[in-house]
Design a protein around this motif. Structure first.
Motif, PDB file in Angstrom:
ATOM      1  N   GLY A   1       0.908  -1.085   0.103  1.00  0.00           N
ATOM      2  CA  GLY A   1       0.045  -0.072   0.192  1.00  0.00           C
ATOM      3  C   GLY A   1       0.938   1.097  -0.016  1.00  0.00           C
ATOM      4  N   ASP A   2       0.209   2.359  -0.221  1.00  0.00           N
ATOM      5  CA  ASP A   2       0.825   3.527  -0.061  1.00  0.00           C
ATOM      6  C   ASP A   2       0.032   4.845   0.624  1.00  0.00           C
ATOM      7  OD1 ASP A   2      -1.433   4.151  -1.607  1.00  0.00           O
ATOM      8  OD2 ASP A   2      -0.378   5.004  -3.551  1.00  0.00           O
ATOM      9  N   GLY A   3      -0.641   4.375   1.480  1.00  0.00           N
ATOM     10  CA  GLY A   3      -1.409   5.268   2.270  1.00  0.00           C
ATOM     11  C   GLY A   3      -2.737   5.637   1.753  1.00  0.00           C
ATOM     12  N   THR A   4      -3.005   5.308   0.180  1.00  0.00           N
ATOM     13  CA  THR A   4      -4.130   5.865  -0.398  1.00  0.00           C
ATOM     14  C   THR A   4      -4.784   4.501  -0.954  1.00  0.00           C
ATOM     15  OG1 THR A   4      -3.162   7.951  -1.209  1.00  0.00           O
ATOM     16  CG2 THR A   4      -5.110   7.203  -2.411  1.00  0.00           C
ATOM     17  N   SER A   5      -3.979   3.758  -1.490  1.00  0.00           N
ATOM     18  CA  SER A   5      -4.589   2.209  -1.833  1.00  0.00           C
ATOM     19  C   SER A   5      -3.803   1.109  -1.336  1.00  0.00           C
ATOM     20  CB  SER A   5      -4.535   2.270  -3.605  1.00  0.00           C
ATOM     21  OG  SER A   5      -5.329   3.172  -3.878  1.00  0.00           O
ATOM     22  N   ILE A   6      -4.582  -0.026  -1.322  1.00  0.00           N
ATOM     23  CA  ILE A   6      -3.811  -1.170  -0.847  1.00  0.00           C
ATOM     24  C   ILE A   6      -4.163  -2.088  -1.929  1.00  0.00           C
ATOM     25  CG2 ILE A   6      -4.107  -3.048   0.934  1.00  0.00           C
ATOM     26  CD1 ILE A   6      -5.138  -0.838   2.924  1.00  0.00           C
ATOM     27  N   ALA A   7      -3.029  -2.864  -2.250  1.00  0.00           N
ATOM     28  CA  ALA A   7      -3.037  -4.114  -3.364  1.00  0.00           C
ATOM     29  C   ALA A   7      -2.985  -5.393  -2.937  1.00  0.00           C
ATOM     30  CB  ALA A   7      -2.316  -3.692  -4.518  1.00  0.00           C
ATOM     31  N   VAL A   8      -3.673  -6.235  -2.935  1.00  0.00           N
ATOM     32  CA  VAL A   8      -3.578  -7.751  -2.339  1.00  0.00           C
ATOM     33  C   VAL A   8      -3.543  -8.821  -3.570  1.00  0.00           C
ATOM     34  CG1 VAL A   8      -4.486  -9.655  -0.783  1.00  0.00           C
ATOM     35  CG2 VAL A   8      -4.971  -6.979  -0.476  1.00  0.00           C
ATOM     36  N   PHE A   9      -2.136  -9.271  -3.650  1.00  0.00           N
ATOM     37  CA  PHE A   9      -2.214  -9.954  -4.794  1.00  0.00           C
ATOM     38  C   PHE A   9      -2.397 -11.702  -4.602  1.00  0.00           C
ATOM     39  CE2 PHE A   9       0.530 -12.694  -7.878  1.00  0.00           C
ATOM     40  CZ  PHE A   9       0.173 -11.714  -8.817  1.00  0.00           C
ATOM     41  N   SER A  10      -3.271 -12.161  -5.803  1.00  0.00           N
ATOM     42  CA  SER A  10      -3.840 -13.496  -5.653  1.00  0.00           C
ATOM     43  C   SER A  10      -2.808 -14.252  -6.534  1.00  0.00           C
ATOM     44  CB  SER A  10      -5.294 -13.594  -6.199  1.00  0.00           C
ATOM     45  OG  SER A  10      -5.309 -14.933  -6.541  1.00  0.00           O
ATOM     46  N   GLU A  11      -1.881 -15.210  -5.862  1.00  0.00           N
ATOM     47  CA  GLU A  11      -1.074 -15.924  -6.535  1.00  0.00           C
ATOM     48  C   GLU A  11      -1.698 -16.937  -7.476  1.00  0.00           C
ATOM     49  OE1 GLU A  11       1.548 -17.700  -3.774  1.00  0.00           O
ATOM     50  OE2 GLU A  11       2.478 -15.705  -2.926  1.00  0.00           O
ATOM     51  N   SER A  12      -2.625 -17.743  -7.394  1.00  0.00           N
ATOM     52  CA  SER A  12      -3.342 -18.582  -8.248  1.00  0.00           C
ATOM     53  C   SER A  12      -4.088 -17.681  -9.278  1.00  0.00           C
ATOM     54  CB  SER A  12      -4.181 -19.420  -7.390  1.00  0.00           C
ATOM     55  OG  SER A  12      -5.443 -18.733  -6.829  1.00  0.00           O
ATOM     56  N   GLY A  13      -4.704 -16.454  -8.986  1.00  0.00           N
ATOM     57  CA  GLY A  13      -5.447 -15.724  -9.972  1.00  0.00           C
ATOM     58  C   GLY A  13      -4.648 -14.987 -10.758  1.00  0.00           C
ATOM     59  N   GLY A  14      -3.568 -14.387 -10.330  1.00  0.00           N
ATOM     60  CA  GLY A  14      -2.441 -13.770 -11.028  1.00  0.00           C
ATOM     61  C   GLY A  14      -2.939 -12.460 -11.073  1.00  0.00           C
ATOM     62  N   TYR A  15      -3.533 -11.783 -10.189  1.00  0.00           N
ATOM     63  CA  TYR A  15      -3.898 -10.350 -10.060  1.00  0.00           C
ATOM     64  C   TYR A  15      -4.120  -9.828  -9.059  1.00  0.00           C
ATOM     65  CZ  TYR A  15      -8.403 -12.258  -8.137  1.00  0.00           C
ATOM     66  OH  TYR A  15      -9.370 -12.759  -7.441  1.00  0.00           O
ATOM     67  N   ALA A  16      -4.093  -8.372  -8.975  1.00  0.00           N
ATOM     68  CA  ALA A  16      -4.079  -7.726  -7.521  1.00  0.00           C
ATOM     69  C   ALA A  16      -5.554  -7.158  -7.495  1.00  0.00           C
ATOM     70  CB  ALA A  16      -3.012  -6.843  -7.174  1.00  0.00           C
ATOM     71  N   SER A  17      -6.032  -7.363  -6.394  1.00  0.00           N
ATOM     72  CA  SER A  17      -7.324  -6.483  -6.040  1.00  0.00           C
ATOM     73  C   SER A  17      -7.004  -5.550  -5.110  1.00  0.00           C
ATOM     74  CB  SER A  17      -8.302  -7.597  -5.019  1.00  0.00           C
ATOM     75  OG  SER A  17      -8.881  -8.487  -5.985  1.00  0.00           O
ATOM     76  N   VAL A  18      -7.620  -4.278  -5.684  1.00  0.00           N
ATOM     77  CA  VAL A  18      -6.985  -2.991  -5.063  1.00  0.00           C
ATOM     78  C   VAL A  18      -8.278  -2.432  -4.343  1.00  0.00           C
ATOM     79  CG1 VAL A  18      -6.185  -0.709  -5.591  1.00  0.00           C
ATOM     80  CG2 VAL A  18      -5.642  -2.389  -7.022  1.00  0.00           C
ATOM     81  N   TYR A  19      -7.963  -1.701  -3.096  1.00  0.00           N
ATOM     82  CA  TYR A  19      -8.978  -1.207  -2.160  1.00  0.00           C
ATOM     83  C   TYR A  19      -8.493  -0.006  -1.893  1.00  0.00           C
ATOM     84  CZ  TYR A  19      -9.989  -6.136  -1.924  1.00  0.00           C
ATOM     85  OH  TYR A  19     -10.327  -7.537  -2.317  1.00  0.00           O
ATOM     86  N   ARG A  20      -9.395   1.047  -1.800  1.00  0.00           N
ATOM     87  CA  ARG A  20      -9.219   2.371  -1.462  1.00  0.00           C
ATOM     88  C   ARG A  20      -9.337   2.710  -0.003  1.00  0.00           C
ATOM     89  NH1 ARG A  20     -12.789   5.515  -5.774  1.00  0.00           N
ATOM     90  NH2 ARG A  20     -14.237   4.230  -4.612  1.00  0.00           N
ATOM     91  N   HIS A  21      -8.259   3.422   0.577  1.00  0.00           N
ATOM     92  CA  HIS A  21      -8.507   3.732   1.967  1.00  0.00           C
ATOM     93  C   HIS A  21      -9.841   4.426   2.229  1.00  0.00           C
ATOM     94  CE1 HIS A  21      -4.681   3.431   4.354  1.00  0.00           C
ATOM     95  NE2 HIS A  21      -4.264   2.829   3.257  1.00  0.00           N
ATOM     96  N   LYS A  22     -10.307   5.537   1.395  1.00  0.00           N
ATOM     97  CA  LYS A  22     -11.365   6.059   1.688  1.00  0.00           C
ATOM     98  C   LYS A  22     -12.675   5.283   1.941  1.00  0.00           C
ATOM     99  CE  LYS A  22     -12.558   7.673  -3.172  1.00  0.00           C
ATOM    100  NZ  LYS A  22     -12.571   8.838  -4.112  1.00  0.00           N
TER     101      LYS A  22
END
Length: 405
Positions: free
Chosen positions: A142-163
Motif C-alpha cells: 500500500g501507499d497510504g491511499t490504496s492497498i493491493a492484495v495479490f492473488s497468486e493463483s489468480g495472477g491479479y491484485a485486488s485494489v482497495y481504497r483507503h477512503k
C-alpha cells in the motif's frame, strides 16, 4: 476487557517529544466563515492529536490472537483474528493480516497524515473492519491511499481504497492482472508497479501500469525478485544481482538497476530489506556472512561484516547506523560509513531453528526489537549505545508491527 501491560523497566512511560502540528492559526476574518466549514486536515470520526499515537500490534501466528499496546499510555486492547496468521502488513491506519481465508483488515485507530511541510496525528476507536476475499492471497502492498492484495493463483491484485475502508466498504475498486505467480503489485504515484513472471512461477521483473491497466513503463528485469520497500527515492525491489529502483515524476516513470559491488563477491543476496519509514537506506542479512546496506539515493550497496550470523537487520537512515540481531541474540550497531561494529549488547535468547525470527522496527527516535522466544518487545534507544529504554511483556511476539506512523 483490555489488559494493561507492565513494562519491565521501572518507568512505565518514557517521555516523548511533543510534536506540534504546523497548521496556521485562524486569521482574523475566519469568524465570517460558515460554521459547517471543516478544518484543514479533518477526517470524519477521528480525533486530531498534538503527537503521534504510536503503538505495537503483536500477533500469535499459530492462533491469530493479537494485542494492540499504546506506547503512550501502556493500555492494551484485543486486536486478533480467528485462525493462523502467516504475515502482517501496515499501511497507514490499517493492519492487514494474511490468513488461510484471505486478508483481515484491522483498524489500528492511529495514523499520521503527512502534508509535506507539516503532519497531522489522528486517533479513532480501533477494531476489525472485515475480510478481503482474495483467493490464495500473497503479498500485500500500500501507499497510504490504496492497498493491493495479490492473488497468486489468480495472477491479479485486488485494489482497495483507503477512503472506502474508512467508510467500512470492503469492495474491490480496481484489479491489476498479470499472470499466476508468487508476485506483488505495489501502488505508487497513482499507478501500480506489477511483478512479472516468464513462465517459471517466480517473479523476475516488473512493469508500471496506470489505474486502467495500461502499461506506462515496460518490463524491467529483476531476476530472483524478493521483497520491496518504499523509499523517498522510489520503490526498491531486491534482485539476485542487486536491486531495482523504480521512480516516478509527474506520471513519468523510470527504472535503474543497482548492482552488488564485484558481483556480490560470492555473498548471498539480501532476500528481505528493512528500513525506517520515509528514509532512503535499507538493510538485510547477507546469508550468514553479514549485512547488505543499500543507500537508494546514492545508488550504492555496502557489505557490512558481522561478528556472528545475522538473523534480522534494518537501517536507521542516518548514514551511520544499521541495526542487526545476531543468531546468538546480541543486538549490534554496524556503521555503513566505516564498516565497524560500533556497539554490541546481549538482548534476546539465541535463535532457535524453525522458530519465529525477531524483527527490528525503526522510527525517528527508537527501535523496537521483537523477542518471540520470551514473548516480549524491547524498546531501544539506538542513539544511546543500544540502551534498553523499556521492555514489554506481550501475549506473543511472533508478528510485530509499529502503528500510528
Amino acid at each position: 476487557m483490555p489488559r494493561t501491560t507492565t513494562p519491565r523497566t521501572a518507568a512505565l512511560l518514557f517521555g516523548l517529544p511533543l510534536l506540534l502540528s504546523a497548521c496556521a492559526e485562524p486569521g482574523p476574518d475566519t469568524a465570517s466563515a460558515p460554521e459547517t466549514a471543516e478544518p484543514h486536515g479533518f477526517i470524519a470520526g477521528a480525533q486530531e492529536n498534538s503527537e503521534p499515537q504510536t503503538g505495537l500490534l503483536t500477533v500469535n501466528a499459530a492462533t491469530g490472537e493479537g494485542q494492540l499496546l499504546s506506547l503512550l499510555t501502556g493500555d492494551t486492547s484485543d486486536a486478533g483474528v480467528g485462525g493462523p496468521v502467516t504475515a502482517a502488513y501496515r499501511d497507514g491506519r490499517y493492519a492487514l493480516m494474511a490468513t488461510g481465508a484471505g486478508v483481515e483488515v484491522f483498524d489500528t485507530g492511529a495514523w499520521t497524515v503527512d502534508h509535506g511541510e507539516h503532519k497531522h496525528y489522528y486517533s479513532a476507536e480501533p477494531g476489525s473492519v472485515g475480510p478481503l476475499q482474495v483467493p490464495d492471497a500473497g503479498a500485500v502492498a500500500g501507499d497510504g491511499t490504496s492497498i493491493a492484495v495479490f492473488s497468486e493463483s489468480g495472477g491479479y491484485a485486488s485494489v482497495y481504497r483507503h477512503k472506502d475502508l474508512d467508510a467500512g466498504n470492503l469492495a474491490e475498486s480496481a484489479r491489476i492482472t498479470t499472470s499466476p505467480h508468487t508476485g506483488v503489485v505495489v501502488p505508487y504515484e497513482g499507478h501500480f508497479v506489477a511483478s512479472l513472471a516468464a513462465g517459471s512461477g517466480a517473479a523476475d521483473g516488473v512493469e508500471v501500469r496506470d489505474a486502467g491497466g495500461l502499461v506506462v513503463l515496460g518490463r524491467q528485469d529483476c531476476q530472483g525478485l524478493a521483497g520491496h520497500a518504499a523509499t523517498r527515492a522510489g520503490i526498491v525491489f531486491g534482485c539476485s544481482d542487486g536491486a531495482l529502483l523504480v521512480s516516478g515524476d509527474g506520471g513519468t516513470f523510470s527504472a535503474e538497476k543497482i548492482l552488488y559491488p564485484d558481483g556480490g563477491a560470492g555473498r548471498p543476496p539480501a532476500t528481505h530489506l528493512d528500513h525506517r519509514p520515509g528514509s532512503n537506506e535499507l538493510a538485510g542479512p547477507a546469508g550468514d556472512a553479514g549485512v547488505w546496506h543499500l543507500d537508494a539515493a546514492k545508488r550504492k550497496w555496502t557489505f557490512l561484516p558481522a561478528p556472528a550470523p545475522v538473523v534480522a537487520a534494518s537501517a536507521v537512515g542516518d548514514g551511520r547506523r544499521v541495526l542487526a540481531v545476531a543468531a546468538d541474540g546480541s543486538l549490534l550497531t554496524l556503521n555503513p560509513a566505516t564498516g565497524a561494529v560500533d556497539a554490541q549488547v546481549p538482548l534476546l535468547a539465541p535463535a532457535v531453528p524453525g522458530g519465529a525470527a525477531p524483527r527490528i522496527l525503526v522510527d525517528t527516535s527508537r527501535a523496537y526489537v521483537s523477542d518471540p522466544a520470551r514473548s516480549a518487545v524491547h524498546e531501544i534507544d539506538y542513539a544511546d549505545g543500544l540502551r534498553v529504554a523499556r521492555s514489554f511483556d506481550v501475549p506473543a511476539a511472533d508478528i510485530v508491527l509499529e502503528t500510528g506512523l
